[in-house]
Enzyme design. Sequence first.
Site: not given
Length: 375
Positions: A334, A11, A212, A88
């Site tokens: 963003c 990853c 968010q 993760c």
Amino acid sequence: MQCPHFDRGSCGSCALMGVPYDEQVRDLADELVERLGAFASPEVWQTPFVGPESGFRNKAKLAVGGSRQGPTFGILDGQFRGVDLRDCGLYEPALAQALPDLTAAVAELGLVPFDVTVRSGELKHLLVTTSPDGELMARFVLRSPGQLPRIRRGLASLRAAAPGLRVVSANIQPEHKAVLEGEEEIVLTEHDSLPMRLDDITFRLRPRSFFQTNSVVAAGLYRQARDWVAETDPACVLDLYCGVGGFALNAAMAKGAGSRRVEGVEVAPDAVASARAAAADLGVPAEFRVGDAGALEDVGAELVVVNPPRRGIGGRLCAALEAAAPAHVIYSSCNATSLARDLAELPGYRVERARLFDMFPQTRHHEVMVLLSRR
């Protein structure tokens, strides 16, 4: 932060893994000062707002791979093989704790993972969101509604595996294209929203509403906007691309004009419904309506908030803002590239304040918010 998935190359999402976090923030802040230098002098930049460098994501977007007997939950590699990322290190503690048992219960349902290469199977993604109070929302992204009875029969086992599970829904995405979810959402539980408490406001997050992914930094972003609203003290605020009402509700709660009018505009009906519910809970004078913020021509308000997608607000809305000439604009972005392009089309405004909010540690993605004042 250390990650075994990054170390073995399975990853690469966290492109800055291994770079000390304070160095990440410093480099990103310097980059933004340079990229926006034509509009924001170094003196207007406030100290970057940061949260934890790991354990910050409130949402897991898990592509499902593997087989019915051994599904994987994480990402697909270059050959569309499943890579399991249930452990993760970016997930909030409550999410990290819930995922192993919840995904094991999902595997027990016997849904066939969708195989991209042959376009067969049913379960494409599992999307899991946690609230600051530890409640959960799980969304099954399916190719068709045929497996809904199987999920309905398994609701008790899913809740037993994850006691905080409040909302379960199925999203139907029949098309074979790079779009995460489809238009049809079927709620399978008695609750259809996840309460998301940030400071003194509890948002009502419905399955298809954007929120968010970093709750700590999102709360800081909203607090900053509230402070700027209190400082400028407008009698009326218009929040464009308002989502579930983050900026609008904080504007309504900000110190200042007791009769301040607040209106939010958002294209997603689910988000508008969420914003209306939160406003009713708070008892604040904020109204929300469904509409395309980018196509508005009448943006008359003393202060306008814009929080657009990555593409920015565009020339049409910039022209409307220039014509209406609100005293202040708060722009949350963003994407510094589209922000700079929009600022170039707003010559009647100057950047009075600017601040980086590191919403996405371990990456070069950013959230930057500026306070604009009419020249």
